[in-house]
Design a protein around this motif. Structure first.
Motif, PDB file in Angstrom:
ATOM      1  N   GLY A 212       0.783  -1.160  -0.042  1.00 50.16           N
ATOM      2  CA  GLY A 212      -0.036   0.388  -0.006  1.00 50.16           C
ATOM      3  C   GLY A 212       0.481   1.281   0.094  1.00 50.16           C
ATOM      4  N   LYS A 213       2.419   1.434  -0.068  1.00 50.95           N
ATOM      5  CA  LYS A 213       3.128   2.439  -0.337  1.00 50.95           C
ATOM      6  C   LYS A 213       2.992   3.290  -1.175  1.00 50.95           C
ATOM      7  CE  LYS A 213       8.278   3.567   0.950  1.00 50.95           C
ATOM      8  NZ  LYS A 213       8.832   2.700   0.944  1.00 50.95           N
ATOM      9  N   HIS A 214       3.080   4.260  -1.290  1.00 49.00           N
ATOM     10  CA  HIS A 214       3.335   4.516  -2.854  1.00 49.00           C
ATOM     11  C   HIS A 214       4.337   6.057  -2.877  1.00 49.00           C
ATOM     12  CE1 HIS A 214      -0.878   5.057  -2.183  1.00 49.00           C
ATOM     13  NE2 HIS A 214      -1.336   6.473  -3.351  1.00 49.00           N
ATOM     14  N   ILE A 215       4.903   5.197  -3.753  1.00 48.25           N
ATOM     15  CA  ILE A 215       6.265   5.321  -4.783  1.00 48.25           C
ATOM     16  C   ILE A 215       6.711   6.637  -5.289  1.00 48.25           C
ATOM     17  CG2 ILE A 215       8.484   4.753  -4.458  1.00 48.25           C
ATOM     18  CD1 ILE A 215       7.715   1.944  -3.802  1.00 48.25           C
ATOM     19  N   PRO A 216       6.418   7.986  -5.114  1.00 43.25           N
ATOM     20  CA  PRO A 216       6.349   8.359  -6.166  1.00 43.25           C
ATOM     21  C   PRO A 216       7.019   9.064  -7.020  1.00 43.25           C
ATOM     22  CG  PRO A 216       5.916   9.913  -4.275  1.00 43.25           C
ATOM     23  CD  PRO A 216       6.476   8.646  -3.942  1.00 43.25           C
ATOM     24  N   CYS A 217       6.709   9.161  -8.656  1.00 39.44           N
ATOM     25  CA  CYS A 217       7.316   8.729  -9.979  1.00 39.44           C
ATOM     26  C   CYS A 217       7.004   9.236 -10.591  1.00 39.44           C
ATOM     27  CB  CYS A 217       7.399   7.437  -9.874  1.00 39.44           C
ATOM     28  SG  CYS A 217       6.580   6.055 -10.245  1.00 39.44           S
ATOM     29  N   ARG A 218       7.331   9.837 -12.331  1.00 36.04           N
ATOM     30  CA  ARG A 218       7.197   9.831 -13.035  1.00 36.04           C
ATOM     31  C   ARG A 218       6.802   8.624 -13.755  1.00 36.04           C
ATOM     32  NH1 ARG A 218      11.733  12.653 -17.203  1.00 36.04           N
ATOM     33  NH2 ARG A 218      11.101  11.230 -19.049  1.00 36.04           N
ATOM     34  N   ILE A 219       5.047   8.689 -14.684  1.00 41.71           N
ATOM     35  CA  ILE A 219       5.067   7.273 -15.384  1.00 41.71           C
ATOM     36  C   ILE A 219       4.586   8.443 -16.871  1.00 41.71           C
ATOM     37  CG2 ILE A 219       3.662   5.583 -15.611  1.00 41.71           C
ATOM     38  CD1 ILE A 219       2.572   6.655 -12.519  1.00 41.71           C
ATOM     39  N   ASP A 220       5.723   7.024 -17.282  1.00 41.24           N
ATOM     40  CA  ASP A 220       5.633   7.500 -19.679  1.00 41.24           C
ATOM     41  C   ASP A 220       5.174   6.683 -19.605  1.00 41.24           C
ATOM     42  OD1 ASP A 220       7.332  10.613 -18.938  1.00 41.24           O
ATOM     43  OD2 ASP A 220       8.792   9.249 -18.466  1.00 41.24           O
ATOM     44  N   THR A 221       4.539   4.862 -18.912  1.00 33.33           N
ATOM     45  CA  THR A 221       5.075   3.860 -20.917  1.00 33.33           C
ATOM     46  C   THR A 221       3.661   3.210 -19.382  1.00 33.33           C
ATOM     47  OG1 THR A 221       5.894   2.721 -21.602  1.00 33.33           O
ATOM     48  CG2 THR A 221       7.425   3.509 -20.218  1.00 33.33           C
ATOM     49  N   ILE A 222       3.354   2.815 -19.728  1.00 33.27           N
ATOM     50  CA  ILE A 222       2.893   1.255 -19.119  1.00 33.27           C
ATOM     51  C   ILE A 222       3.502   0.223 -19.248  1.00 33.27           C
ATOM     52  CG2 ILE A 222       0.777  -0.080 -17.817  1.00 33.27           C
ATOM     53  CD1 ILE A 222      -0.397   3.024 -18.231  1.00 33.27           C
ATOM     54  N   CYS A 223       3.788  -0.982 -18.424  1.00 34.36           N
ATOM     55  CA  CYS A 223       4.420  -2.415 -20.137  1.00 34.36           C
ATOM     56  C   CYS A 223       2.984  -3.511 -18.774  1.00 34.36           C
ATOM     57  CB  CYS A 223       5.614  -2.426 -19.436  1.00 34.36           C
ATOM     58  SG  CYS A 223       6.146  -4.448 -19.766  1.00 34.36           S
ATOM     59  N   LEU A 224       2.671  -4.245 -20.529  1.00 33.33           N
ATOM     60  CA  LEU A 224       1.704  -4.921 -20.029  1.00 33.33           C
ATOM     61  C   LEU A 224       2.312  -6.489 -21.398  1.00 33.33           C
ATOM     62  CD1 LEU A 224      -1.621  -2.904 -22.501  1.00 33.33           C
ATOM     63  CD2 LEU A 224      -1.356  -3.682 -20.118  1.00 33.33           C
ATOM     64  N   HIS A 225       2.368  -7.513 -19.485  1.00 30.69           N
ATOM     65  CA  HIS A 225       3.317  -8.501 -21.230  1.00 30.69           C
ATOM     66  C   HIS A 225       2.990  -8.939 -21.873  1.00 30.69           C
ATOM     67  CE1 HIS A 225       6.393  -7.440 -16.937  1.00 30.69           C
ATOM     68  NE2 HIS A 225       7.268  -8.552 -18.094  1.00 30.69           N
ATOM     69  N   GLY A 226       3.168 -10.244 -22.969  1.00 34.16           N
ATOM     70  CA  GLY A 226       3.186 -10.667 -23.317  1.00 34.16           C
ATOM     71  C   GLY A 226       2.976 -12.151 -24.161  1.00 34.16           C
ATOM     72  N   ASP A 227       3.510 -12.179 -22.840  1.00 33.03           N
ATOM     73  CA  ASP A 227       4.231 -14.062 -22.945  1.00 33.03           C
ATOM     74  C   ASP A 227       3.470 -14.824 -21.867  1.00 33.03           C
ATOM     75  OD1 ASP A 227       4.837 -12.809 -20.479  1.00 33.03           O
ATOM     76  OD2 ASP A 227       6.998 -13.607 -20.469  1.00 33.03           O
ATOM     77  N   THR A 228       2.079 -14.046 -21.326  1.00 26.51           N
ATOM     78  CA  THR A 228       0.882 -14.597 -20.125  1.00 26.51           C
ATOM     79  C   THR A 228      -0.105 -15.379 -21.349  1.00 26.51           C
ATOM     80  OG1 THR A 228      -0.116 -13.181 -20.003  1.00 26.51           O
ATOM     81  CG2 THR A 228       1.279 -13.623 -18.518  1.00 26.51           C
ATOM     82  N   PRO A 229      -1.016 -16.540 -21.129  1.00 22.80           N
ATOM     83  CA  PRO A 229      -2.453 -16.577 -21.357  1.00 22.80           C
ATOM     84  C   PRO A 229      -2.967 -15.819 -21.525  1.00 22.80           C
ATOM     85  CG  PRO A 229      -1.605 -19.010 -20.201  1.00 22.80           C
ATOM     86  CD  PRO A 229      -0.668 -17.595 -19.995  1.00 22.80           C
ATOM     87  N   ASP A 230      -3.589 -15.284 -20.465  1.00 24.89           N
ATOM     88  CA  ASP A 230      -4.568 -13.503 -20.989  1.00 24.89           C
ATOM     89  C   ASP A 230      -4.265 -12.526 -21.541  1.00 24.89           C
ATOM     90  OD1 ASP A 230      -6.197 -15.933 -19.215  1.00 24.89           O
ATOM     91  OD2 ASP A 230      -5.052 -15.804 -17.819  1.00 24.89           O
ATOM     92  N   ALA A 231      -2.827 -12.145 -22.130  1.00 29.25           N
ATOM     93  CA  ALA A 231      -1.704 -10.789 -22.471  1.00 29.25           C
ATOM     94  C   ALA A 231      -3.076 -10.969 -23.661  1.00 29.25           C
ATOM     95  CB  ALA A 231      -0.670 -11.722 -22.845  1.00 29.25           C
ATOM     96  N   VAL A 232      -3.167 -10.561 -24.327  1.00 29.21           N
ATOM     97  CA  VAL A 232      -3.867  -9.875 -24.892  1.00 29.21           C
ATOM     98  C   VAL A 232      -5.587  -9.008 -24.267  1.00 29.21           C
ATOM     99  CG1 VAL A 232      -5.364  -9.592 -27.239  1.00 29.21           C
ATOM    100  CG2 VAL A 232      -2.830 -10.764 -27.105  1.00 29.21           C
ATOM    101  N   ALA A 233      -6.352 -10.663 -23.704  1.00 30.96           N
ATOM    102  CA  ALA A 233      -7.391 -10.055 -22.873  1.00 30.96           C
ATOM    103  C   ALA A 233      -7.072  -8.785 -22.267  1.00 30.96           C
ATOM    104  CB  ALA A 233      -8.426 -11.018 -22.399  1.00 30.96           C
TER     105      ALA A 233
END
Length: 252
Positions: A212-233
């Motif tokens: 639950g800890k908040h770690i302030p940071c700059r967010i420019d991009t979000i990674c979605l892994h493609g190697d799991t069965p549910d990746a596309v959904a």
């Protein structure tokens, strides 16, 4: 709140007849692709096919160098010296540049893979070796870093172009590193859980750790892994949730 963000996914991670993930479907959803360079996964044919698909769909291309560890998929830590490490990164970036140019595109960013990325998130000196090697090849390349880790410190110290990344499908420790995959709950598989969590991070401008800890940071991009069965959904659900909340999705 961050109102514009990039969605990236690791891809091109098949090898010969062995396929990993549904790259074609993911390229209809993400805005940037981190393409394996033949060390941890991928080969010239897989790279060429993935690059061509990315160019055709207007998706930003990134080099995704890792350890030369096909059997371990680049997830085993290898004790390389600095020169060997720098040469490995430069070599893989060069391969990615060549294949991207041949496909009519260009490499816009670089993101370390697997164990190499994890080690660089803990050791700014090691991260700097990797990034300096890449910048010697292309001084204008965008270095994609794990936000609020030693990777970001190295990029800031170098004064280079960089983008802060958070993960949609991975849990975080209190120091902004990823929970080890061997631990329960380290990898998220449900967009209904992951999407609201990511939106909260964008609204807070911070990584929200498992505690639950908040770690302030700059967010420019979000990674979605493609190697799991549910990746596309998962990717489709997260994109839809963010767009409905008024977030614009665009390449770096």
């Amino acid at each position: 709140m961050t109102r514009k963000v990039d969605l990236n996914s690791d891809m091109g991670e098949g090898f010969g007849p062995w396929k990993m993930g549904d790259d074609a479907a993911l390229l209809d959803i993400v805005t940037s692709a981190n393409i394996a360079c033949g060390f941890h996964a991928g080969d010239p044919d897989v790279m060429a096919q993935t690059m061509a698909l990315a160019v055709g769909k207007g998706v930003g291309i990134g080099a995704h160098p890792g350890f030369a560890d096909l059997k371990g998929f680049g997830r085993r830590r290898l004790p390389l010296g600095q020169d060997e490490l720098a040469n490995a990164v430069a070599y893989q970036l060069g391969a990615a540049q060549a294949m991207a140019r041949r496909a009519g595109g260009q490499v816009r960013h670089l993101k370390l893979h697997g164990a190499l990325a994890n080690m660089a998130s803990e050791d700014a000196g090691l991260a700097r070796v990797c990034y300096e090697a890449a910048l010697a090849v292309d001084p204008d390349i965008v270095i994609m870093v794990l936000a609020a880790t030693a990777q970001e410190k190295a990029a800031r110290d170098l004064g280079c172009n960089w983008a802060g990344e958070i993960f949609a499908d991975r849990a975080y420790e209190d120091d902004a590193t990823l929970v080890d995959r061997s631990k329960p709950g380290a990898v998220l598989h449900d967009a209904a859980t992951a999407a609201p969590r990511i939106l909260k991070m964008l609204e807070a401008g911070a990584i929200i750790a498992e505690s639950g800890k908040h770690i302030p940071c700059r967010i420019d991009t979000i990674c979605l892994h493609g190697d799991t069965p549910d990746a596309v959904a998962m990717a489709r659900g997260i994109r839809q949730h963010l767009e409905q909340a008024g977030v614009t999705l665009a390449p770096l």
